[in-house]
Design a protein around this motif. Structure first.
Motif, PDB file in Angstrom:
ATOM      1  N   ALA A 103    -149.222  23.562  48.306  1.00  0.00           N
ATOM      2  CA  ALA A 103    -149.936  23.210  49.531  1.00  0.00           C
ATOM      3  C   ALA A 103    -149.406  24.036  50.689  1.00  0.00           C
ATOM      4  CB  ALA A 103    -149.785  21.730  49.837  1.00  0.00           C
ATOM      5  N   PHE A 104    -150.324  24.481  51.549  1.00  0.00           N
ATOM      6  CA  PHE A 104    -149.968  25.150  52.792  1.00  0.00           C
ATOM      7  C   PHE A 104    -150.124  24.143  53.914  1.00  0.00           C
ATOM      8  CE2 PHE A 104    -151.567  28.123  56.315  1.00  0.00           C
ATOM      9  CZ  PHE A 104    -150.279  28.375  56.785  1.00  0.00           C
ATOM     10  N   VAL A 105    -149.018  23.834  54.584  1.00  0.00           N
ATOM     11  CA  VAL A 105    -149.012  22.888  55.704  1.00  0.00           C
ATOM     12  C   VAL A 105    -148.295  23.584  56.854  1.00  0.00           C
ATOM     13  CG1 VAL A 105    -148.455  20.546  56.446  1.00  0.00           C
ATOM     14  CG2 VAL A 105    -148.820  21.024  54.015  1.00  0.00           C
ATOM     15  N   PRO A 106    -149.016  24.366  57.669  1.00  0.00           N
ATOM     16  CA  PRO A 106    -148.344  25.137  58.722  1.00  0.00           C
ATOM     17  C   PRO A 106    -147.654  24.228  59.732  1.00  0.00           C
ATOM     18  CG  PRO A 106    -150.732  25.190  59.021  1.00  0.00           C
ATOM     19  CD  PRO A 106    -150.484  24.564  57.692  1.00  0.00           C
ATOM     20  N   ILE A 107    -146.419  24.588  60.088  1.00  0.00           N
ATOM     21  CA  ILE A 107    -145.660  23.792  61.043  1.00  0.00           C
ATOM     22  C   ILE A 107    -145.640  24.433  62.426  1.00  0.00           C
ATOM     23  CG2 ILE A 107    -144.228  22.741  59.275  1.00  0.00           C
ATOM     24  CD1 ILE A 107    -142.045  24.729  59.916  1.00  0.00           C
ATOM     25  N   GLU A 108    -146.134  25.686  62.527  1.00  0.00           N
ATOM     26  CA  GLU A 108    -146.253  26.341  63.832  1.00  0.00           C
ATOM     27  C   GLU A 108    -147.342  27.398  63.742  1.00  0.00           C
ATOM     28  OE1 GLU A 108    -142.696  29.672  63.321  1.00  0.00           O
ATOM     29  OE2 GLU A 108    -142.393  27.939  64.611  1.00  0.00           O
ATOM     30  N   GLY A 109    -147.808  27.833  64.912  1.00  0.00           N
ATOM     31  CA  GLY A 109    -148.859  28.834  64.939  1.00  0.00           C
ATOM     32  C   GLY A 109    -148.354  30.208  64.544  1.00  0.00           C
ATOM     33  N   GLY A 110    -149.270  31.014  63.999  1.00  0.00           N
ATOM     34  CA  GLY A 110    -148.935  32.375  63.610  1.00  0.00           C
ATOM     35  C   GLY A 110    -148.945  32.559  62.107  1.00  0.00           C
ATOM     36  N   PRO A 111    -148.829  33.818  61.660  1.00  0.00           N
ATOM     37  CA  PRO A 111    -148.858  34.095  60.217  1.00  0.00           C
ATOM     38  C   PRO A 111    -147.612  33.593  59.521  1.00  0.00           C
ATOM     39  CG  PRO A 111    -148.387  36.100  61.456  1.00  0.00           C
ATOM     40  CD  PRO A 111    -148.720  35.048  62.466  1.00  0.00           C
ATOM     41  N   ALA A 112    -147.780  33.165  58.284  1.00  0.00           N
ATOM     42  CA  ALA A 112    -146.663  32.699  57.459  1.00  0.00           C
ATOM     43  C   ALA A 112    -146.810  33.308  56.070  1.00  0.00           C
ATOM     44  CB  ALA A 112    -146.643  31.175  57.379  1.00  0.00           C
ATOM     45  N   ALA A 113    -145.702  33.713  55.496  1.00  0.00           N
ATOM     46  CA  ALA A 113    -145.707  34.291  54.142  1.00  0.00           C
ATOM     47  C   ALA A 113    -144.438  33.859  53.425  1.00  0.00           C
ATOM     48  CB  ALA A 113    -145.800  35.812  54.200  1.00  0.00           C
ATOM     49  N   CYS A 114    -144.546  33.695  52.128  1.00  0.00           N
ATOM     50  CA  CYS A 114    -143.414  33.204  51.359  1.00  0.00           C
ATOM     51  C   CYS A 114    -143.595  33.602  49.899  1.00  0.00           C
ATOM     52  CB  CYS A 114    -143.323  31.679  51.494  1.00  0.00           C
ATOM     53  SG  CYS A 114    -141.758  30.967  50.921  1.00  0.00           S
ATOM     54  N   ILE A 115    -142.613  33.283  49.085  1.00  0.00           N
ATOM     55  CA  ILE A 115    -142.740  33.452  47.645  1.00  0.00           C
ATOM     56  C   ILE A 115    -142.383  32.139  46.960  1.00  0.00           C
ATOM     57  CG2 ILE A 115    -142.311  35.935  47.635  1.00  0.00           C
ATOM     58  CD1 ILE A 115    -139.443  35.329  46.747  1.00  0.00           C
ATOM     59  N   VAL A 116    -143.023  31.887  45.848  1.00  0.00           N
ATOM     60  CA  VAL A 116    -142.674  30.753  45.000  1.00  0.00           C
ATOM     61  C   VAL A 116    -141.897  31.312  43.819  1.00  0.00           C
ATOM     62  CG1 VAL A 116    -143.518  28.842  43.605  1.00  0.00           C
ATOM     63  CG2 VAL A 116    -144.714  29.464  45.716  1.00  0.00           C
ATOM     64  N   GLU A 117    -140.632  30.935  43.736  1.00  0.00           N
ATOM     65  CA  GLU A 117    -139.803  31.350  42.615  1.00  0.00           C
ATOM     66  C   GLU A 117    -140.214  30.543  41.386  1.00  0.00           C
ATOM     67  OE1 GLU A 117    -137.622  33.724  42.664  1.00  0.00           O
ATOM     68  OE2 GLU A 117    -137.072  34.025  44.766  1.00  0.00           O
TER      69      GLU A 117
END
Length: 227
Positions: A103-117
């Motif tokens: 699930a993507f639940v943004p906690i602040e404005g702007g782009p977010a990127a991550c990896i799932v190990e």
């Protein structure tokens, strides 16, 4: 950087110097069986834009195409992306598949990127999205009502493409995503006189309010989305 060469459980303290407390570090490493083969589908997910506090989910599959059990432990390293289903350590049998929902639940404005190990010797799943706190339709266009005499910025019929990345005679676009200081519209409504993009707008009469300017600035910093 931690690079294990064998299965192990390790704990230590990181010493930052005499004026700082030591930081505890720990890790558990594991190796895959030689016959395990990790296949991910898809290996990346784009969640698009979402208002801060809202939630959207997507799924990917971990398939073991090998002949030995595949050791997995899906986990996200970023708070905006949460493994809701299919997380936790375990084995995927040869020929079997584990479904994982993120699930993507943004906690602040702007782009977010991550990896799932996923697990040892497995590739990772790249996830990205954009959080928003300001809406073009609900916040930005109404803030530009005072420009209506000369421009139609606040009219939903007026094209998004005529605002964002639209060229101007100044060499900078009307709106440049993520860069308020290089967005002609923003600079002209905030300058107090003649500047690098000319004089203040509107030239006479009511100005864009301080709250409106801040909304426009935030919208640009969040990527100037068509939302």
């Amino acid at each position: 950087e931690y690079q294990p060469s064998a299965p192990e459980t390790i704990a230590c303290l990181l010493d930052l110097g005499p004026r700082f407390p030591r930081v505890p570090l720990s890790a558990v490493s594991a190796l895959q069986a030689p016959g395990a083969q990790c296949v991910l589908q898809p290996d990346s997910i784009s969640f698009g834009s979402l208002a801060v506090g809202q939630r959207v989910a997507a799924e990917f599959q971990i398939h073991n195409a090998g002949t030995e059990p595949l050791r997995v432990d899906p986990v996200s390293s970023c708070p905006d992306f949460v493994v809701e289903v299919g997380g936790g350590a375990g084995d995927v049998a040869p020929g079997a598949t584990r479904a994982v929902r993120v699930a993507f639940v943004p906690i602040e404005g702007g782009p977010a990127a991550c990896i799932v190990e996923i697990g040892p010797a497995c590739p990772t799943v790249r996830v990205k999205g954009s959080g928003t706190t300001i809406s073009l339709a609900s916040d930005v266009r109404p803030a530009l009502n005072v420009c209506q005499g000369c421009h139609d910025w606040n009219n939903p019929v007026f094209g998004y493409s005529e605002m964002v990345n639209a060229p101007t005679v100044y060499g900078s676009p009307v709106i440049k995503p993520f860069e308020p200081e290089n967005s002609v519209l923003y600079v002209k409504i905030t300058t107090s006189g003649s500047g690098r993009f000319g004089g203040q707008m509107p030239p006479t009469g009511a100005r864009v309010s301080a709250a409106g300017k801040e909304k426009i600035r935030t919208w640009i910093l969040e990527g100037a989305l068509n939302n």
